[in-house]
Design an enzyme around this catalytic site. Structure first.
Site, PDB file in Angstrom:
ATOM      1  CB  ILE A   1      12.447   3.710  29.383  1.00  0.00           C
ATOM      2  CG1 ILE A   1      11.877   4.215  30.709  1.00  0.00           C
ATOM      3  CG2 ILE A   1      13.849   4.256  29.161  1.00  0.00           C
ATOM      4  CD1 ILE A   1      12.709   3.829  31.926  1.00  0.00           C
ATOM      5  CB  ALA A   2       7.706   2.207  29.733  1.00  0.00           C
ATOM      6  CD  GLU A   3       5.374   6.426  24.231  1.00  0.00           C
ATOM      7  OE1 GLU A   3       5.194   5.538  23.377  1.00  0.00           O
ATOM      8  OE2 GLU A   3       5.457   7.632  23.973  1.00  0.00           O
ATOM      9  N   GLY A   4       2.337   4.276  28.545  1.00  0.00           N
ATOM     10  CA  GLY A   4       1.051   3.661  28.836  1.00  0.00           C
ATOM     11  C   GLY A   4      -0.058   4.572  28.350  1.00  0.00           C
ATOM     12  N   GLY A   5      -1.286   4.157  28.583  1.00  0.00           N
ATOM     13  CA  GLY A   5      -2.414   4.954  28.142  1.00  0.00           C
ATOM     14  C   GLY A   5      -2.561   6.255  28.907  1.00  0.00           C
ATOM     15  CG  PHE A   6      -4.499   6.388  31.734  1.00  0.00           C
ATOM     16  CD1 PHE A   6      -5.591   7.161  31.380  1.00  0.00           C
ATOM     17  CD2 PHE A   6      -4.598   5.005  31.636  1.00  0.00           C
ATOM     18  CE1 PHE A   6      -6.766   6.570  30.948  1.00  0.00           C
ATOM     19  CE2 PHE A   6      -5.778   4.408  31.208  1.00  0.00           C
ATOM     20  CZ  PHE A   6      -6.860   5.192  30.859  1.00  0.00           C
ATOM     21  CB  SER A   7       1.590   7.466  33.164  1.00  0.00           C
ATOM     22  OG  SER A   7       1.637   6.051  33.136  1.00  0.00           O
TER      23      SER A   7
ATOM     24  CB  VAL B   1       8.212   5.221  32.554  1.00  0.00           C
ATOM     25  CG1 VAL B   1       9.435   5.049  33.462  1.00  0.00           C
ATOM     26  CG2 VAL B   1       6.939   4.848  33.316  1.00  0.00           C
TER      27      VAL B   1
ATOM     28  CG  ASP C   1      -2.362  -3.974  34.413  1.00  0.00           C
ATOM     29  OD1 ASP C   1      -2.773  -4.933  33.730  1.00  0.00           O
ATOM     30  OD2 ASP C   1      -1.834  -2.963  33.920  1.00  0.00           O
TER      31      ASP C   1
END
Length: 307
Positions: free
Chosen positions: A33-39, A41, A156
């Site tokens: 459901i969500a993507e970041g640079g380091f993780s 979700v 952030d």
């Protein structure tokens, strides 16, 4: 920056389809459901009570630095458990995979983020009461962090990290960038490390002037969150960024303009201006910002508290 995924069918990737034990919970991992640079979700469901949905944050730690950040994130979320405007941490686990470690954080599931709400509004702006209700919730979460000793800076704050809970309250999430290391950076090697941290863990459109230019020799502390709150309030009001996010000079010069329309009260526009003061010392702290919100409409209807 986090990128939220639409709820649609996609090919499996990462840990989708796995069953994982996290603390006392056994969960089935569904889709990203969500993507970041380091993780990343995922939407997950309880293996026993299938109607229960969770947000599962998965982080791969390749070194001691990234592991330390995860442990800090967990400790802050545990510290803030029970706060109505902070996404609730339900369980967590860190597994040793040999060369790397895998961290899992199980959190309450919130279907919408503030950024998706803003982007789906079309041409219709929020009225002032709606804006202040949303902003109250975010300020309450920041208040809880800044009232700790030492104060915890989120670093952030942005629309992507504000989620709408099933209880109708807005909740702050993603504590992977938090800091209690409040200082003025003088030595070149320290400045280089801090510049790298700022680049990796903060978002340009919400980044305070003192973070753009360490040679200003300003103390970098929790006041960076006040600047970010000003940027966030501007975006909630006008559906666009106060700064384009990539222009260092634009931020350092305070080069933004309050639009003529929609028309809001001077109270609201003055609050934005107060938070977007270039020098940290000229910005209100979160207690003063809450006091600014102690306006007849606010004090009766929103019930802000103090440390």
């Amino acid at each position: 920056m986090w990128k939220f995924k639409p709820f649609s069918h996609k090919e499996q990737s990462g840990i989708e389809g796995r069953s994982i034990d996290v603390g006392n919970l056994k969960i089935n991992v569904h889709k990203v459901i969500a993507e970041g640079g380091f993780s990343c979700v995922y939407l997950a469901r309880d293996s026993v009570h299938m109607s229960k949905q969770y947000a599962l944050k998965h982080i791969i730690c390749n070194d001691e630095e990234s592991l330390g950040l995860v442990k800090k994130e967990i400790s802050v979320m545990k510290l803030l458990i029970g706060h109505p405007n902070v996404v609730k941490l339900l369980a967590h686990a860190i597994y040793d995979m040999g060369r790397t470690k895998e961290a899992f954080l199980v959190m309450e599931f919130c279907e919408k983020s503030l950024v998706t709400v803003l982007e789906s509004r079309g041409a219709g702006y929020f009225d002032e009461r709606q804006i202040l209700l949303m902003f109250r919730d975010v300020c309450n979460a920041v208040f809880a962090m800044h009232c700790q000793s030492p104060p915890i800076a989120h670093r952030d704050l942005k629309a992507e990290n504000i989620l709408l809970g099933s209880d109708g309250l807005w909740k702050l999430c993603d504590f992977g960038s938090i800091s209690t290391n409040h200082k003025r950076f003088e030595k070149p090697e320290e400045m280089g490390i801090e510049e790298d941290n700022i680049r990796k863990y903060t978002t340009p459109a919400y980044r305070a002037p003192e973070m753009w230019d360490l040679f200003l020799r300003e103390v970098i502390n929790e006041k960076v969150d006040i600047w970010a709150l000003g940027c966030l309030l501007f975006r909630i009001c006008y559906f666009k960024s106060a700064f384009d996010g990539e222009s260092k000079l634009q931020v350092l010069n305070g080069n933004y303009r309050i639009p003529d329309l929609p028309k809001f009260s001077s109270f609201l526009t003055d609050l934005i201006r107060d938070m977007l003061q270039a020098r940290p010392d000229d910005r209100p702290d979160i207690t003063q910002a809450s006091a600014l919100l102690d306006w007849p409409f606010i004090s009766i209807n929103l019930g802000l508290v103090s440390c």
